[in-house]
Scaffold this motif. Structure first.
Motif, PDB file in Angstrom:
ATOM      1  N   ASN A 248     -26.857  51.482  21.867  1.00 30.94           N
ATOM      2  CA  ASN A 248     -27.305  52.796  22.345  1.00 30.94           C
ATOM      3  C   ASN A 248     -26.696  53.120  23.702  1.00 30.94           C
ATOM      4  OD1 ASN A 248     -28.683  50.772  23.564  1.00 30.94           O
ATOM      5  ND2 ASN A 248     -30.680  51.789  23.564  1.00 30.94           N
ATOM      6  N   LEU A 249     -25.395  52.894  23.834  1.00 26.70           N
ATOM      7  CA  LEU A 249     -24.679  53.214  25.065  1.00 26.70           C
ATOM      8  C   LEU A 249     -23.901  54.512  24.863  1.00 26.70           C
ATOM      9  CD1 LEU A 249     -23.219  49.710  26.036  1.00 26.70           C
ATOM     10  CD2 LEU A 249     -25.111  50.877  27.136  1.00 26.70           C
ATOM     11  N   PRO A 250     -23.598  55.223  25.943  1.00 31.36           N
ATOM     12  CA  PRO A 250     -22.742  56.410  25.811  1.00 31.36           C
ATOM     13  C   PRO A 250     -21.398  56.036  25.190  1.00 31.36           C
ATOM     14  CG  PRO A 250     -23.783  56.352  27.974  1.00 31.36           C
ATOM     15  CD  PRO A 250     -24.096  55.053  27.307  1.00 31.36           C
ATOM     16  N   GLU A 251     -20.865  56.912  24.353  1.00 35.34           N
ATOM     17  CA  GLU A 251     -19.628  56.607  23.625  1.00 35.34           C
ATOM     18  C   GLU A 251     -18.470  56.367  24.576  1.00 35.34           C
ATOM     19  OE1 GLU A 251     -16.824  58.541  20.101  1.00 35.34           O
ATOM     20  OE2 GLU A 251     -18.688  59.502  20.709  1.00 35.34           O
ATOM     21  N   ASN A 252     -18.428  57.145  25.688  1.00 32.43           N
ATOM     22  CA  ASN A 252     -17.318  56.970  26.622  1.00 32.43           C
ATOM     23  C   ASN A 252     -17.348  55.607  27.294  1.00 32.43           C
ATOM     24  OD1 ASN A 252     -19.655  57.631  28.059  1.00 32.43           O
ATOM     25  ND2 ASN A 252     -18.473  58.422  29.795  1.00 32.43           N
ATOM     26  N   VAL A 253     -18.543  55.004  27.429  1.00 33.74           N
ATOM     27  CA  VAL A 253     -18.635  53.667  28.009  1.00 33.74           C
ATOM     28  C   VAL A 253     -17.998  52.646  27.081  1.00 33.74           C
ATOM     29  CG1 VAL A 253     -20.217  51.837  28.741  1.00 33.74           C
ATOM     30  CG2 VAL A 253     -20.696  54.210  29.341  1.00 33.74           C
ATOM     31  N   LEU A 258     -13.511  49.172  25.874  1.00 29.13           N
ATOM     32  CA  LEU A 258     -12.594  48.592  24.892  1.00 29.13           C
ATOM     33  C   LEU A 258     -11.152  48.662  25.354  1.00 29.13           C
ATOM     34  CD1 LEU A 258     -12.558  47.346  22.032  1.00 29.13           C
ATOM     35  CD2 LEU A 258     -12.189  49.634  21.134  1.00 29.13           C
ATOM     36  N   THR A 259     -10.790  49.733  26.048  1.00 21.09           N
ATOM     37  CA  THR A 259      -9.400  49.918  26.480  1.00 21.09           C
ATOM     38  C   THR A 259      -9.142  49.385  27.879  1.00 21.09           C
ATOM     39  OG1 THR A 259      -9.969  52.152  27.251  1.00 21.09           O
ATOM     40  CG2 THR A 259      -9.136  51.929  25.003  1.00 21.09           C
ATOM     41  N   ASN A 260     -10.206  49.075  28.618  1.00 19.61           N
ATOM     42  CA  ASN A 260     -10.061  48.599  29.994  1.00 19.61           C
ATOM     43  C   ASN A 260      -9.987  47.081  30.011  1.00 19.61           C
ATOM     44  OD1 ASN A 260     -10.199  48.152  32.761  1.00 19.61           O
ATOM     45  ND2 ASN A 260     -11.479  49.968  33.070  1.00 19.61           N
ATOM     46  N   ASN A 261      -9.113  46.544  30.833  1.00 17.29           N
ATOM     47  CA  ASN A 261      -8.952  45.089  30.904  1.00 17.29           C
ATOM     48  C   ASN A 261      -9.787  44.448  32.004  1.00 17.29           C
ATOM     49  OD1 ASN A 261      -7.067  44.981  28.801  1.00 17.29           O
ATOM     50  ND2 ASN A 261      -5.383  45.516  30.210  1.00 17.29           N
ATOM     51  N   GLN A 262     -10.578  45.234  32.714  1.00 16.28           N
ATOM     52  CA  GLN A 262     -11.390  44.691  33.785  1.00 16.28           C
ATOM     53  C   GLN A 262     -12.721  44.195  33.240  1.00 16.28           C
ATOM     54  OE1 GLN A 262     -11.737  47.724  36.752  1.00 16.28           O
ATOM     55  NE2 GLN A 262      -9.588  47.613  37.363  1.00 16.28           N
ATOM     56  N   TYR A 272     -21.357  48.472  34.743  1.00 15.78           N
ATOM     57  CA  TYR A 272     -21.485  47.685  33.528  1.00 15.78           C
ATOM     58  C   TYR A 272     -20.602  46.434  33.650  1.00 15.78           C
ATOM     59  CZ  TYR A 272     -23.145  52.194  31.758  1.00 15.78           C
ATOM     60  OH  TYR A 272     -23.818  53.378  31.579  1.00 15.78           O
ATOM     61  N   PHE A 273     -21.071  45.346  33.056  1.00 18.26           N
ATOM     62  CA  PHE A 273     -20.298  44.104  32.982  1.00 18.26           C
ATOM     63  C   PHE A 273     -19.738  43.980  31.567  1.00 18.26           C
ATOM     64  CE2 PHE A 273     -23.041  43.459  36.568  1.00 18.26           C
ATOM     65  CZ  PHE A 273     -22.290  42.718  37.458  1.00 18.26           C
ATOM     66  N   ILE A 274     -18.449  43.651  31.482  1.00 22.83           N
ATOM     67  CA  ILE A 274     -17.740  43.647  30.202  1.00 22.83           C
ATOM     68  C   ILE A 274     -17.294  42.231  29.856  1.00 22.83           C
ATOM     69  CG2 ILE A 274     -15.888  44.702  28.861  1.00 22.83           C
ATOM     70  CD1 ILE A 274     -17.909  46.691  30.025  1.00 22.83           C
ATOM     71  N   ASN A 275     -17.467  41.871  28.583  1.00 22.54           N
ATOM     72  CA  ASN A 275     -16.923  40.622  28.035  1.00 22.54           C
ATOM     73  C   ASN A 275     -16.183  40.937  26.754  1.00 22.54           C
ATOM     74  OD1 ASN A 275     -17.385  38.405  29.667  1.00 22.54           O
ATOM     75  ND2 ASN A 275     -19.510  38.234  29.059  1.00 22.54           N
ATOM     76  N   LYS A 276     -14.999  40.360  26.602  1.00 21.13           N
ATOM     77  CA  LYS A 276     -14.213  40.586  25.389  1.00 21.13           C
ATOM     78  C   LYS A 276     -13.815  39.260  24.778  1.00 21.13           C
ATOM     79  CE  LYS A 276     -12.163  44.982  26.868  1.00 21.13           C
ATOM     80  NZ  LYS A 276     -10.890  45.692  27.133  1.00 21.13           N
ATOM     81  N   PHE A 277     -13.672  39.311  23.451  1.00 21.06           N
ATOM     82  CA  PHE A 277     -13.228  38.110  22.724  1.00 21.06           C
ATOM     83  C   PHE A 277     -12.469  38.568  21.495  1.00 21.06           C
ATOM     84  CE2 PHE A 277     -13.707  34.677  19.659  1.00 21.06           C
ATOM     85  CZ  PHE A 277     -13.352  33.588  20.413  1.00 21.06           C
ATOM     86  N   THR A 286     -18.888  42.910  24.454  1.00 16.84           N
ATOM     87  CA  THR A 286     -20.272  43.012  24.930  1.00 16.84           C
ATOM     88  C   THR A 286     -20.286  43.832  26.215  1.00 16.84           C
ATOM     89  OG1 THR A 286     -20.155  40.982  26.247  1.00 16.84           O
ATOM     90  CG2 THR A 286     -20.913  40.774  23.974  1.00 16.84           C
ATOM     91  N   VAL A 287     -21.287  44.679  26.319  1.00 21.05           N
ATOM     92  CA  VAL A 287     -21.462  45.520  27.501  1.00 21.05           C
ATOM     93  C   VAL A 287     -22.880  45.299  28.017  1.00 21.05           C
ATOM     94  CG1 VAL A 287     -21.397  47.854  28.425  1.00 21.05           C
ATOM     95  CG2 VAL A 287     -19.873  47.224  26.540  1.00 21.05           C
ATOM     96  N   ILE A 288     -22.982  44.908  29.299  1.00 16.16           N
ATOM     97  CA  ILE A 288     -24.286  44.657  29.904  1.00 16.16           C
ATOM     98  C   ILE A 288     -24.470  45.620  31.076  1.00 16.16           C
ATOM     99  CG2 ILE A 288     -25.819  42.897  30.847  1.00 16.16           C
ATOM    100  CD1 ILE A 288     -23.889  40.794  29.838  1.00 16.16           C
ATOM    101  N   PRO A 289     -25.399  46.512  31.002  1.00 19.08           N
ATOM    102  CA  PRO A 289     -25.674  47.383  32.166  1.00 19.08           C
ATOM    103  C   PRO A 289     -26.165  46.549  33.351  1.00 19.08           C
ATOM    104  CG  PRO A 289     -26.683  48.269  30.166  1.00 19.08           C
ATOM    105  CD  PRO A 289     -26.217  46.886  29.834  1.00 19.08           C
TER     106      PRO A 289
END
Length: 595
Positions: A248-253, A258-262, A272-277, A286-289
């Motif tokens: 239930n996050l905003p679509e732009n987030v 997904l496109t940001n490497n940070q 927001y804190f981002i984790n990718k795998f 994963t996105v953690i507010p």
């Protein structure tokens, strides 16, 4: 004027200086440590949550890859089964009624009593997977031909959000099928895997096989984290979203993450804190507010209040404690000044508290008692001192008297022709002399020599019953070792392990160079020790009870070695009943002391 007087009085009181110093130290230290620890703890718990998300994503990825591998294996088995491919090809081109007649004719002409059809084949391959809700076999050429196999009716029905259908000719093809042609089937809590089915000969696309997996296992994997932080999970396959949890996050987030490497993102004033795998065709996100992570740091305000209250309480306790000590110190100072005036009858009132000031008071009072006694009994004390010195000289003469007496007995035994008795007395005399020497550390060759003399005494007592072998490297003969380390161990073997009724008793002493350490191994073929008794001895050796340290035994040796060289050194015992015992002594090379 009054302020200056108070300041001067404050400076002259060590109690006030200590109180001020300790109070400032406590306050500064508590604040510094609290800020440091809370910041560190906040970073740690945030990083812990992020790491937990990474591990969860790895589990989700492994789950999906495992499902893909299972599906590939089923597809391979399908293509290698020529008869089943013929059935599937016929069913996709002709519909259920024709396929039913086709299978009936084949069953009639088949020698087997077990009917074979698509339903049985799919049931054997897909029903074992508890995550599969249903499987759909649909024709590429004829849109009206579709076969739906349901394996979990409850989950399948609950996953259907909306279905627009057209009736299709024919009844249900199989007992577990729905023969309807869906135009739109909208599903929830479902991941769909689709496999293209080609004709094995012409490679023409004849249909597709869709497998509908429940997301229940994925949800349970995420929920098993047992955390209050709500992280949003997204799984993409070939850039298509196939699964989301707490999405239930905003679509732009999601798109930006997904496109940001940070690993951090800030949008619309929120962080927001981002984790990718990424694994195979899957990309997990994963996105953690930040607001969720702040739940883990809510304790800061409470801790500030708690630390402040505790600091004030500790300062109050420190004040009254030091005030009490200051009064007692003042009393001691007053008494000392009385003694300076020549009053030797004054005493410091003692307290029931067992602390340093009580020790000082008792010591001071005892000193005054001794001074008075010394003054009154100086000459008597001098006489007693002279007597004590005479007794000390007497004590030094007694060992020499013992050695001289043993020598006289030995010479008499030799004159009387008893060479064996003479030799035994001689060996006993040397053992006594070695024992009474005041040295604590001796070279290894002297300790070995003492052990040899003891063993020779035993061999004289039991002729032809004990064989001894001693191997000592030349370079280790000067190794410093505690006196009387080997002889008690050998004596323990003679008392408890030596077999008087046999003539093949063997005892070996091997000195082994082991890098920075030296191992002395004493091995016998005696009676040995039972497993239970050996366990009791091991516990006794390493226990802190020192009640038996007065005896020269294994525990005495073990504790002396540990005290001298450190906890890693000492002796160990290996034994088997009726087979023998090995006692190993571990020493540092070079005799480096622990103490």
């Amino acid at each position: 004027m009054l302020i200056n007087k108070y300041i001067k009085r404050f400076k002259s009181k060590i109690f006030h200086k200590i109180l001020l110093t300790s109070s400032l130290t406590i306050i500064v230290t508590v604040i510094f440590l609290f800020v440091l620890l809370t910041n560190y703890y906040s970073d740690v718990i945030v990083q812990k949550e992020l790491n937990l998300n990474v591990r969860t994503m790895e589990q989700l990825s492994d789950y999906l890859v495992h499902k893909d591998e299972s599906l590939k294996e089923i597809t391979l088995n399908l293509y290698t089964s020529g008869e089943m491919m013929e059935d599937i090809s016929f069913a996709l081109h002709n519909g259920y009624e024709e396929y039913n007649e086709y299978r009936l004719d084949k069953f009639t002409n088949s020698p087997s009593f077990m009917p074979k059809n698509i339903d049985r084949y799919f049931y054997g391959h897909f029903s074992q997977d508890q995550d599969i809700n249903a499987v759909l076999l649909s024709s590429e050429k004829y849109s009206s031909i579709e076969y739906l196999f349901i394996y979990n009716y409850m989950r399948w029905n609950s996953s259907i959000v909306n279905v627009i259908t057209n009736p299709v000719r024919g009844d249900n093809p199989f007992p577990r099928n729905e023969m309807l042609r869906p135009i739109i089937r909208e599903l929830r809590d479902t991941i769909t895997k689709t496999i293209q089915i080609n004709n094995p000969s012409s490679l023409e696309k004849i249909g597709k096989l869709s497998v509908y997996y429940s997301t229940e296992t994925l949800n349970k994997t995420i929920e098993s984290k047992n955390t209050d932080v709500h992280s949003s999970y997204f799984i993409f396959e070939n850039d298509q979203l196939i699964y989301s949890y707490y999405g239930n996050l905003p679509e732009n987030v999601v798109i930006t993450a997904l496109t940001n490497n940070q690993d951090k993102l800030e949008l619309d004033g929120k962080k927001y804190f981002i984790n990718k795998f990424k694994n195979n065709n899957y990309q997990l996100l994963t996105v953690i507010p930040e607001s969720e992570l702040m739940k883990l740091s809510f304790f800061r305000g409470t801790m500030w209040v708690l630390v402040s209250v505790l600091t004030i309480i500790s300062l109050i306790i420190t004040y009254y404690t030091m005030k009490n000590y200051s009064a007692r110190i003042q009393l001691i100072d007053t008494t000392i000044k009385e003694v300076e005036t020549g009053n030797l009858d004054v005493r410091i009132p003692t307290s029931k508290r067992d602390d340093e000031l009580t020790t000082i008071a008792n010591s001071f009072n005892s000193m005054l008692d001794q001074v008075n006694y010394y003054i009154q009994h100086f000459y008597v004390l001098t006489m007693k001192q002279q007597q004590a010195e005479l007794k000390a000289l007497q004590a030094q003469i007694n060992p020499h008297f013992l050695f001289n007496t043993l020598e006289v007995i030995r010479m008499q035994a030799l004159i009387d022709g008893s060479k064996q008795s003479s030799k035994m007395i001689f060996l006993l005399s040397k053992l006594f002399r070695y024992t009474l020497e005041s040295k604590e550390m001796v070279p290894l060759y002297l300790e070995i020599e003492n052990a040899k003399q003891y063993l020779e005494l035993i061999q004289l007592h039991y002729p032809n019953k004990l064989h001894v072998e001693i191997h000592t490297p030349k370079q280790l003969e000067q190794l410093q070792i505690q006196k009387l380390t080997l002889q008690p161990i050998i004596e323990n073997y003679i008392v408890h392990g030596f077999k008087v009724d046999i003539s093949n008793n063997c005892l070996s002493i091997d000195v082994i160079d082991n890098n920075d350490n030296v191992i002395i191994k004493i091995q016998d073929n005696g009676k040995g020790i039972s497993a239970n008794r050996l366990k009791e001895i091991s516990v006794h050796l390493n226990s802190s009870d020192e009640s038996e340290l007065k005896s020269i035994g294994l525990k005495n040796i073990h504790h002396r070695l540990k005290l001298k060289h450190g906890e890693s050194y000492g002796l160990t015992i290996e034994s088997k009943e009726n087979e023998g015992t090995i006692v190993s002594i571990l020493l540092p090379k070079g005799g480096i002391n622990h103490v």
